[in-house]
Design a protein around this motif. Structure first.
Motif, short mmCIF file in Angstrom:
data_model
loop_
_atom_site.label_atom_id
_atom_site.label_comp_id
_atom_site.label_asym_id
_atom_site.label_seq_id
_atom_site.Cartn_x
_atom_site.Cartn_y
_atom_site.Cartn_z
N SER A 17 71.62 23.67 156.81
CA SER A 17 71.25 22.42 156.43
C SER A 17 72.21 21.69 155.63
O SER A 17 73.07 22.18 154.82
CB SER A 17 69.84 22.08 155.89
OG SER A 17 69.09 22.57 156.61
N LEU A 18 72.39 20.25 155.60
CA LEU A 18 73.25 19.54 154.84
C LEU A 18 72.75 18.13 154.51
O LEU A 18 71.74 17.89 155.68
CB LEU A 18 74.58 19.29 155.36
CG LEU A 18 75.50 20.51 155.48
CD1 LEU A 18 76.86 20.31 156.11
CD2 LEU A 18 75.86 20.84 153.75
N ARG A 19 72.96 17.67 153.41
CA ARG A 19 72.36 16.32 153.35
C ARG A 19 73.50 15.38 152.83
O ARG A 19 74.13 15.46 151.81
CB ARG A 19 71.52 16.32 152.35
CG ARG A 19 70.56 15.00 151.95
CD ARG A 19 70.03 14.75 150.76
NE ARG A 19 68.77 13.75 150.57
CZ ARG A 19 68.39 13.42 149.43
NH1 ARG A 19 68.90 13.65 148.30
NH2 ARG A 19 67.60 12.38 149.36
N LEU A 20 73.87 14.42 153.64
CA LEU A 20 74.72 13.43 153.68
C LEU A 20 74.23 12.02 152.85
O LEU A 20 73.02 11.80 153.10
CB LEU A 20 75.40 12.83 154.92
CG LEU A 20 76.10 14.04 155.91
CD1 LEU A 20 76.77 13.39 156.86
CD2 LEU A 20 77.00 14.84 154.99
N SER A 21 75.02 11.65 151.73
CA SER A 21 74.62 10.50 151.10
C SER A 21 75.85 9.40 151.37
O SER A 21 76.97 9.71 151.52
CB SER A 21 74.45 10.91 149.76
OG SER A 21 73.43 11.72 149.52
N ALA A 49 72.00 8.12 164.14
CA ALA A 49 70.87 7.77 163.82
C ALA A 49 71.06 6.22 162.74
O ALA A 49 72.16 6.14 162.40
CB ALA A 49 70.27 8.43 162.53
N ALA A 50 70.02 5.66 162.86
CA ALA A 50 69.78 4.36 162.30
C ALA A 50 68.59 3.86 161.68
O ALA A 50 67.50 4.27 162.21
CB ALA A 50 70.25 3.26 163.52
N LYS A 64 67.27 14.54 167.64
CA LYS A 64 66.08 14.16 167.36
C LYS A 64 65.33 15.40 166.84
O LYS A 64 65.41 16.51 167.48
CB LYS A 64 65.25 13.63 168.51
CG LYS A 64 65.53 11.86 168.84
CD LYS A 64 64.99 11.54 170.13
CE LYS A 64 65.15 10.06 170.16
NZ LYS A 64 64.79 9.57 171.60
N GLY A 65 64.49 15.29 166.00
CA GLY A 65 63.65 16.35 165.43
C GLY A 65 64.44 17.13 164.66
O GLY A 65 63.65 18.21 163.82
N ARG A 66 65.73 17.02 164.26
CA ARG A 66 66.54 17.91 163.38
C ARG A 66 67.05 16.83 162.19
O ARG A 66 67.13 17.43 161.19
CB ARG A 66 67.78 18.45 164.26
CG ARG A 66 67.16 19.60 165.25
CD ARG A 66 68.43 20.26 165.82
NE ARG A 66 69.61 19.39 166.45
CZ ARG A 66 70.90 19.28 166.02
NH1 ARG A 66 71.31 20.12 165.16
NH2 ARG A 66 71.80 18.63 166.76
N PHE A 67 67.42 15.81 162.58
CA PHE A 67 68.26 14.94 161.35
C PHE A 67 66.98 13.95 161.14
O PHE A 67 66.05 13.47 162.03
CB PHE A 67 69.30 14.18 161.96
CG PHE A 67 70.54 15.26 162.48
CD1 PHE A 67 70.26 16.44 162.26
CD2 PHE A 67 71.73 14.42 162.38
CE1 PHE A 67 71.48 17.27 162.35
CE2 PHE A 67 72.70 15.35 162.67
CZ PHE A 67 72.67 16.60 162.71
N THR A 68 67.17 13.52 159.89
CA THR A 68 66.47 12.31 159.64
C THR A 68 67.03 11.53 158.42
O THR A 68 67.80 11.70 157.67
CB THR A 68 65.12 12.97 158.50
OG1 THR A 68 64.39 13.77 159.26
CG2 THR A 68 64.16 11.65 157.85
N ILE A 69 67.18 10.19 158.86
CA ILE A 69 67.80 9.07 158.01
C ILE A 69 66.93 8.33 157.06
O ILE A 69 65.72 8.26 157.54
CB ILE A 69 68.36 8.22 159.07
CG1 ILE A 69 69.19 7.05 158.26
CG2 ILE A 69 67.28 7.30 159.90
CD1 ILE A 69 70.24 6.32 159.04
N SER A 70 67.05 8.15 156.01
CA SER A 70 66.46 7.37 155.00
C SER A 70 67.16 6.53 153.97
O SER A 70 68.47 6.71 153.96
CB SER A 70 65.52 8.36 154.00
OG SER A 70 66.54 9.08 153.42
N LEU A 80 71.19 11.17 154.97
CA LEU A 80 71.14 11.77 156.39
C LEU A 80 70.93 13.30 156.38
O LEU A 80 71.55 13.88 155.70
CB LEU A 80 72.18 11.64 157.35
CG LEU A 80 72.17 12.24 158.69
CD1 LEU A 80 71.14 11.43 159.60
CD2 LEU A 80 73.62 12.09 159.64
N GLN A 81 69.47 13.57 156.25
CA GLN A 81 69.25 15.25 156.14
C GLN A 81 69.48 15.68 157.50
O GLN A 81 68.87 15.24 158.54
CB GLN A 81 67.71 15.39 155.74
CG GLN A 81 67.28 16.60 155.74
CD GLN A 81 68.11 17.38 154.55
OE1 GLN A 81 68.24 17.09 153.55
NE2 GLN A 81 68.43 18.72 154.79
N MET A 82 70.14 16.82 157.49
CA MET A 82 70.53 17.35 158.66
C MET A 82 70.05 18.55 158.98
O MET A 82 70.46 19.83 157.94
CB MET A 82 72.01 17.62 158.92
CG MET A 82 72.50 15.96 158.97
SD MET A 82 74.52 16.03 159.44
CE MET A 82 75.04 16.63 157.95
#
Length: 120
Positions: A17-21, A49-50, A64-70, A80-82
């Motif tokens: 996992s990685l989290r982009l900011s 993602a948007a 889908k199901g793996r990444f989350t944008i917030s 972006l949580q990956m």
């Protein structure tokens, strides 16, 4: 001049996992459309993602199901949580901030890009 500064990239093994900011140098609001794109070598840049408001999100089928944008408007930051990363997720990831006035694009800004490498 608006600046977007991405962070959190790097190298990870498959399944990791990685989290982009992406920190934006101006205030962002729910009117702003925020997105992450990526570009792999030899390929076109693609939307990952948007998020167009606090709850409306859109994802590429491949993530889908793996990444989350917030977003955190108070911190002028989009994330972006990956999770469950795959080698095919390897690319340079770009943050994008834009605003529309009706159907007209009022402005759009891009980050400089950050490398994500998924490899064993």
């Amino acid at each position: 001049q608006v600046q977007l500064v991405e962070s959190g990239g790097g190298s990870v093994q498959p399944g990791g996992s990685l989290r982009l900011s992406c920190a934006v140098s101006r205030s962002i609001s729910s009117d702003n459309f925020l997105a992450w794109y990526r570009q792999a070598p030899g390929k076109q840049r693609e939307l990952v993602a948007a998020i167009s408001s606090l709850t409306t999100t859109n994802y590429a089928d491949s993530v889908k199901g793996r990444f989350t944008i917030s977003r955190d408007n108070a911190k002028n930051t989009v994330y972006l949580q990956m999770n469950s990363l795959k080698p095919e997720d390897t690319a340079v990831y770009y943050c994008n901030v834009r605003r529309y006035s009706g159907s007209i694009l009022a402005y759009a800004y891009w980050g400089q890009g950050i490398q994500v490498t998924v490899s064993s």
